[in-house]
Design a protein around this motif. Structure first.
Motif: not given
Length: 1441
Positions: A213-226
């Motif tokens: 299972l794959y997912r991408c994560v945005i870590e631009s400060g604050g809470t990561p978005k999955y």
């Protein structure tokens, strides 16, 4: 003060001369600083520059950002910051603060959807007191937006060893913050698993461990978005071949130099494909290359991109079974770079200097200059020259400081600066100084130069050793410029590059070896205004004298001040937009070296001492024809049978026909007998069947094109051999003559002989076999084969075998045979037996190799030449056998699978009939005898653009909400754009039948599909047309779309359908006039009804009184005058709407200024004066209007339908053909007339010169051909400022009755004045100055156009002339009637004086009225009275209702 400054400057120059170094201003500007230092108080340049400048930054919300900046100077500079051009107040800012080195710190960046206080452009400003200010480059701070996924990973599967891609598309500024997880654990990136710049994950050479299972994560400060999770399944290797396909193709990129570029290219299939790349159709070597890297899976990475890397990149995937390609463009942009930086300059006051600055970049940078941090605004003394250099004229002390050249394009900006020091002058040496020069006078004053002379000073009467400096400036300007005499003792100078009609102040200073003396008294001199230039040269004629030369003749212009010095003859090839010119001293010239059988246009401009005059109209002539200068192209031969060969060819290249091709001459001969040549002359078709040839014989052919002048050069000889015998393919082949089988253990050897009838074409053989039935398996082999071994059979099995011959018609009759394979226990020497068998298999002949090096050369919008090489030919690539090539092509659209094909016998082929601006792919195969190769690799080519061939679609017009005088035009691009649309032109008019050059235009730049048009007239129908353009020109116009603007009450207009309002139209008596449903109050309805009835009754009563008065005039002379009056104004009666009433045709008596009707009957001796209007932008002295002083004393009752605002806006918009605004003198009523070119109905002719923009002096003067003169007085109308296009406003007295009892006094004057007064009252509330914008409703009844003469009559138009000269022309018929009109699209229009002639006397008018009596019956007035009674009944019915 000025005299003292001049004395110091001259002292410096004198000392410089003693030191042997020039001390001129030019030397200073070129860097001759040593000469200035010699006689000056020396000051050195101060180093002042930036050590670090801010750069673009990408950040996230809540983070801290530092914008770096550091400046160097001996004195510590003060650092400030600008954001978006405004200084930041950092004292009271708790989030932003200035660091000690000058950098800007922004704590906790703020960014939300509606509040972005930190994002923007920042600039560092460094200042040193008493020295100056410098500014840094601007840097952009970008804050990454809120995390959002535009696409998320989806469940997919991948074969083991193949490649997979998982999408995760986010905003470009968030892509660097994306990472991936597999089964909730971070994915480790390496050469096999890597992330694309867009965020997508690529897995190549997949293994079992890649599943999950794959997912991408945005870590631009604050809470990561999955993102959503997606499962990737890894499948085992497929056993069956799988189709080759792309799962990710490369897309076009735009990169800056120095950045990295990644072209993704992922293909799947089985066998696993191999990926390779080409750039601009050349193989790209990635192995061992430092910058080109082939990533796992086939993607291409280019590091540190350079300009040379730009081009077309092609990804080619090949797995042995199939080959597929995908293309993408790499565009490389370059930030501005300095080729030459500004240099520090020493100078003195009054000198001229130039700061040089050369930049490069892509796109081409723009340059602006900054002085001490403030923008330099170009003026008379600060000029931008040679695109980027800054010139400062007449230096003053305040010009000292730091100047910076700032270059900027779409991808960056840069700055470079230099210091200017104004030197103080050292005191002069001791000794007698000269006194002031005497008697300074201007001996020659022109528009742009002045010659000054003077006498030597009293202190030195001889003056041989004196030099002089002349200081001059505009009156009221502090800046002085200086001009020095060229040699000692000279007492005159020429001052050039002055402005016309400007007052200058001159003074002269003499200097000797001790220094400068006293200044002369100031002398004021005003330059002359621009004077009238020569008129157009009459009777210009052009005639072709040979296929390459044309002789042009003309006569001396009839107007112009001063003697004609020379002429300039301009000529241009039709269809081109660049003119060439040649200077001519006489009245004729022969131009040689032209293209054969080509149309050229010619025009002549006369020059006098003041410059170029008015150009003539263009004359067009075609050079004579000649024999073609090139042979036909692409000659191919096709052998039809044993006695005929078909020839195909293309015409000679465009531009080499040298005339109309009348036919083609074909010459052919046997190769064995070269002297025996046969000729055949055909028509203009591009093919010819040559019959009656001998069997099995080789013939050579050549083709030449013919014109009426003869035969042109022929093609090279091309050979082909006829067939030995004619083969039939109208039926299927017969049965093969024999079939033999030889069974082995697991195979059967099959051999056969062909059918006995050899005259039927055989394309191949079909072998069927199976256990008990021959239909289980089928194999097809080539027609040349005589054997085949059926493999992989079962031992000891009974097989049935069938053999059929086939061709393009079908399969023939089968031949059957059976055989039993041998058992496993059979140990006989099978191999030896087979080897020694009489039908032993022989090696298959090598197949034909496909052509290589296929290239597509684009020739035009519909033609591409295909060339290739054949490796099976000798090195000289000469074809000696009967092989031929087949070319196939199709558009490069995935959905298009239909190919077109053509045959060729040479190594090139010309493909014609293609679509413009379309990408095609081409491939070639070779056929020799009955063998063919596979298709070659494809070549691609995009045809050139062509002008659009269809108009814009879906044109709609709507009213803008809340602005009834503003409309919005919407449309869609043309279906056949044939290229990139670069703009549109909107035409609109209130008369759908008007000539197109009389419509108002609105240009729209770029590919916008909507446009607003403002300041239209309320409640008026407008018609709109739209025309598209691309880089090749203008396309056709759309159909006219009608739209009626809303009424003043705010009701919306109705567009896209015609509105028919006839004379019996009645407005609604109640309800709502608004489409929005706002009802009208009963009070408003009653008031409206009362106004309509009152106006109608008053108008009818006035008409009845006039009619009764006219009926009482019983003399025959008066009857004739009434008949003539009908002929002139009959079209203005009984209009259903007062807005439709047009004023009578008028001329204006210059002395008494009375409005009178023009009788348009022909005159045997007409006289007409017109003003030649120059085709250049030089100013012309305006005609004096001596009676403008009373222009505002009265108000005019003769009011037009449009207010001044709408009038001015329309005047400003007529970019194609500007209107001439002609206010008259103000004592009588003076309507301001807008004169349009109107042509007669029987010969409409468009003067639309879209190609004339290239010539700076190119314009067109339409001379008015008019049987009666029209008196007008022209005022300046500045096209650039449309709001001031009406300079003189008319007065408002009621029109006085003329003492001459013309028909206008009795009938038309009163009726039309009353109608116009009614209209005027509707717009009084706007308080606009009244203007009359007269738009003629019919070419025969317009204000400034005469009527077409009666049949059988002729009249004499006058020649174009000046106010000073009036010439009478010989009689000849006139085909069109035009008013004077000038200008082409986008050109500045000079002011145009029009001279007022005297009117014809009353006797002439009476005689003309008598001549027209036969055209009308005296009882027509009774019919009109009956019609009036009908109208009265209609009004009574309305009142009763």
């Amino acid at each position: 003060m000025a005299a003292g400054r001049a004395r110091r400057l001259l002292g410096s120059l004198w000392i410089a001369l003693l030191l042997g170094q020039p001390g001129t201003a030019g030397a200073a500007a070129r860097g001759g600083s040593q000469s200035l230092l010699a006689g000056s108080l020396v000051r050195t340049f101060t180093p002042f520059y930036f050590l670090v400048e801010p750069t673009d930054v990408l950040s996230v919300r809540g983070a801290s950002v530092i914008m770096n900046c550091s400046a160097y100077c001996e004195t510590s500079p003060k650092i400030e910051w600008k954001k978006d051009g405004t200084f930041l107040n950092l004292v009271s800012d708790d989030r932003r603060q200035l660091l000690p080195d000058g950098s800007l710190l922004i704590n906790s960046v703020v960014h939300s959807k509606h509040n972005k206080p930190d994002e923007g452009y920042y600039q560092c400003v460094a200042t040193v007191e008493s020295l100056g200010t410098i500014v840094s480059r601007t840097a952009k701070l970008t804050i990454a937006g809120l995390p959002r996924f535009s696409s998320q990973p989806e469940a997919s599967s991948v074969s083991k060893g193949s490649s997979a891609i998982l999408n995760c598309e986010v905003n470009a500024d968030l892509a660097p913050f994306v990472r991936w997880e597999q089964d909730r654990q971070p994915v480790l990136l390496d050469e096999r698993v890597y992330k694309l710049p867009s965020g997508a994950l690529i897995i190549s050479n997949a293994t079992d461990t890649d599943g999950g299972l794959y997912r991408c994560v945005i870590e631009s400060g604050g809470t990561p978005k999955y993102s959503d999770e997606a499962e990737l399944k890894v499948l085992p290797d497929p056993e069956e071949p799988q189709d080759l396909m792309f799962v990710r193709q490369p897309s076009s990129l735009t990169k800056l130099t120095g950045q990295s570029a990644v072209f993704p290219c992922i293909a799947v299939g089985f066998p696993v494909p191999y990926i390779r790349w080409t750039r601009n159709e050349e193989e790209l070597i990635t192995e061992g290359s430092g910058r080109f890297l082939l990533l796992a899976g086939g993607s291409l990475e280019i590091s540190e991109v350079t300009e040379q890397d730009a081009g077309t990149y092609t990804c080619i995937a090949d797995n042995g079974n199939d080959t597929i390609e995908a293309q993408a463009e790499l565009t490389v942009q370059v930030p501005p770079e300095f080729l030459k930086r500004p240099a520090n300059i020493y100078a003195h006051e009054s000198m001229d200097i130039v700061f040089e600055c050369e930049v490069t970049g892509k796109p081409t940078p723009t340059v602006k200059w900054v002085k001490n941090g403030d923008m330099v605004i170009p003026s008379d003394y600060f000029k931008i020259i040679k695109e980027h250099n800054l010139q400062v004229l007449g230096l003053v002390k305040s010009d000292e400081g730091f100047y910076q050249c700032i270059a900027e394009n779409d991808v960056g900006n840069a700055q470079a600066g230099a210091q200017l020091i104004i030197l103080d002058l050292a005191p002069a040496t001791t000794g007698p100084l000269p006194s002031a020069p005497r008697d300074v006078v201007a001996t020659l004053v022109s528009t742009r130069f002045i010659r000054l002379t003077w006498r030597t000073p009293v202190s030195d009467p001889q003056g041989d050793n004196l030099t002089y400096s002349i200081f001059y400036t505009k009156e009221g300007i502090n800046r002085e410029r200086v001009e020095n005499t060229s040699r000692p003792g000279e007492t005159q100078v020429m001052i050039q590059n002055l402005m016309p009609e400007t007052v200058y102040v001159f003074r002269v200073v003499a200097q000797n070896k001790h220094g400068p003396g006293e200044s002369s008294a100031p002398l004021k001199v005003a330059t002359q205004p621009e004077v009238q230039l020569p008129g157009p040269a009459p009777n210009i004629r052009a005639s072709a004298t040979s296929p390459t030369s044309v002789t042009v003749t003309w006569e001396t212009p009839l107007s112009g001040n001063g003697e004609i010095q020379n002429y300039k003859l301009y000529y241009m090839e039709k269809g081109q937009d660049t003119e060439q010119d040649v200077d001519v001293a006489g009245l004729s010239y022969t131009i040689s070296g032209l293209k054969k059988y080509t149309e050229y246009s010619f025009r002549v401009v006369a020059y006098n001492k003041h410059g170029p005059g008015v150009s003539t109209q263009d004359v067009v002539v075609r050079t004579l024809s000649d024999v073609p200068s090139a042979p036909p192209q692409n000659l191919t031969l096709e052998v039809r049978n044993s006695k005929s060969i078909m020839l195909h060819w293309q015409p000679p290249p465009a531009g080499t026909h040298s005339g109309q091709i009348t036919g083609y001459k074909i010459r052919y001969r046997k190769v064995s007998r070269k002297s025996d040549v046969t000729e055949s002359i055909g028509g203009t078709q591009l093919y010819q069947l040559i019959e009656g040839l001998e069997r099995g014989t080789e013939y050579s052919f050549r083709v030449a094109a013919m014109t009426v002048n003869g035969t042109g050069p022929a093609t090279d000889w091309v050979s082909a051999e006829t067939f030995e015998s004619d083969l039939d393919e109208t039926r299927v082949p017969e049965v093969p003559s024999s079939l033999h089988v030889r069974p082995l253990v697991t195979s059967i050897v099959v051999s056969w002989t062909p059918p006995e009838n050899q005259n039927i074409v055989v394309r191949g053989y079909a072998i069927g076999y199976g256990i008990g039935s021959p239909h289980a398996q089928t194999i097809k082999v080539d027609y040349k084969q005589r054997y085949y071994t059926i493999e992989n059979l079962d031992p000891s099995s009974h097989y049935v075998i069938t053999l059929k011959a086939f061709n393009n018609v079908g399969e023939g009759i089968p031949l059957y045979e059976s055989a039993v394979t041998r058992p496993h226990s059979d140990t006989s020497e099978v191999d030896l037996f087979v080897i020694n068998a009489p039908y032993t298999p022989v090696p298959d002949p090598s197949p034909m190799m496909p052509p290589v090096g296929v290239q597509a050369s684009i020739l035009s919008h519909d033609t591409i030449r295909i060339t290739w090489a054949d490796n099976s030919l000798p090195k000289n690539q000469k074809i000696t056998d009967a092989r031929y090539y087949t070319v196939r092509w199709k558009t490069n659209i995935p959905a298009n699978t239909k190919y077109k094909t053509a045959n060729a016998t040479t190594l090139s082929y010309l493909v014609t009939g293609l679509k413009p601006n379309t990408l095609y792919e081409f491939s070639v195969m070779v056929t020799k005898g009955r063998r063919s190769s596979t298709w070659s690799m494809t070549a691609h080519g995009t045809t050139f653009e062509l002008v659009p061939t269809s108009p814009p679609k879906d044109v709609t017009v709507v009213s803008k909400e809340g602005k009834p005088r503003t409309i919005i035009v919407n449309w869609q691009p043309p279906s056949e754009a044939n290229g990139k649309i670069t703009g549109y032109i909107i035409y609109y008019s209130t008369d759908v039948n008007a000539e197109i050059h009389d419509w108002v235009i609105e240009p729209v730049v770029g590919n916008r599909l909507t446009h607003q048009i403002q300041e239209l007239t309320l409640d008026t129908p407008y018609y709109f047309k739209i025309q598209a353009r691309n880089s090749k020109g203008m396309g056709p116009m759309s159909e006219a779309v009608q739209f009626r603007t809303p009424k003043a009450s705010g009701s919306a207009g109705k567009g896209s359908r015609p509105v028919d309002i006839g004379p019996d139209y009645k407005p609604p008596l109640g309800g709502s006039n608004s489409p929005h449903g706002s009802p009208t109050s009963p009070l408003d309805s009653n008031m409206l009804l009362v106004i309509i009835v009152s106006v109608g009754v008053i108008t009818i009563v006035i008409v009845v009184i006039v009619a009764v008065f006219c009926t009482r005039r019983t003399t025959s002379h008066q009857k004739k005058k009434r008949a003539a009056c009908k002929s002139v104004n009959g079209s203005h009666k009984y209009k259903g709407n007062s807005k439709d009433v047009k004023p009578p045709d008028l001329w204006i008596h210059h002395e008494r200024l009375e409005l009178k009707p023009i009788d348009k009957s022909p005159d045997p001796n007409p006289i007409m004066t017109d003003t030649p209007i120059p085709r250049n932008s030089q100013d012309i002295t305006p005609v004096d209007n001596s009676m403008d002083s009373n222009i505002h004393q009265r108000r005019n009752s003769y009011r037009g339908h449009e207010s001044e605002d709408s009038m001015s806006t329309l005047a400003g918009r007529r970019g194609m053909r500007p209107k001439m605004m002609m206010p008259f003198d103000s004592q009588p009523p003076q309507p301001v007339i807008s004169a349009h070119p109107i042509h007669s109905l029987d010969n409409p002719h468009h003067h639309f010169h879209s190609g004339s923009l290239a010539s700076p002096t190119r314009s067109y003067l339409h001379h008015q051909v008019n049987p009666w003169p029209i008196g007008t007085s022209m005022s300046h109308s500045d096209r650039a400022n449309s709001t001031e296009s009406v300079r003189n406003t008319p007065s408002t007295d009621t029109m006085p009755a003329s003492s001459s009892q013309t028909c206008a006094d009795h009938q038309d004057l009163e009726s039309t004045t009353g109608s116009y007064l009614a209209n005027a009252q509707e717009e009084d509330s706007a308080q606009n100055l009244p203007t009359a914008h007269v738009r003629p409703s019919h070419p025969l009844k317009s204000f400034a156009v005469p009527a077409v003469p009666p049949a059988g009559s002729t009249y004499d138009p006058a020649l174009p002339s000046t106010p000073l000269l009036t010439q009478q022309a010989p009689a000849h018929p006139v085909h069109s009637v035009k008013t004077a009109s000038i200008g082409t699209l986008g050109r500045t229009r000079p002011p145009m004086p029009v001279v007022v002639p005297s009117a014809p006397d009353v006797q002439e008018t009476t005689r003309m009225l008598e001549d027209s009596e036969s055209n009308y019956e005296p009882d027509e007035l009774t019919k009109e009275m009956a019609h009036l009674e009908g109208l009265m009944k209609d009004l009574n019915a309305i009142t009763t209702a």
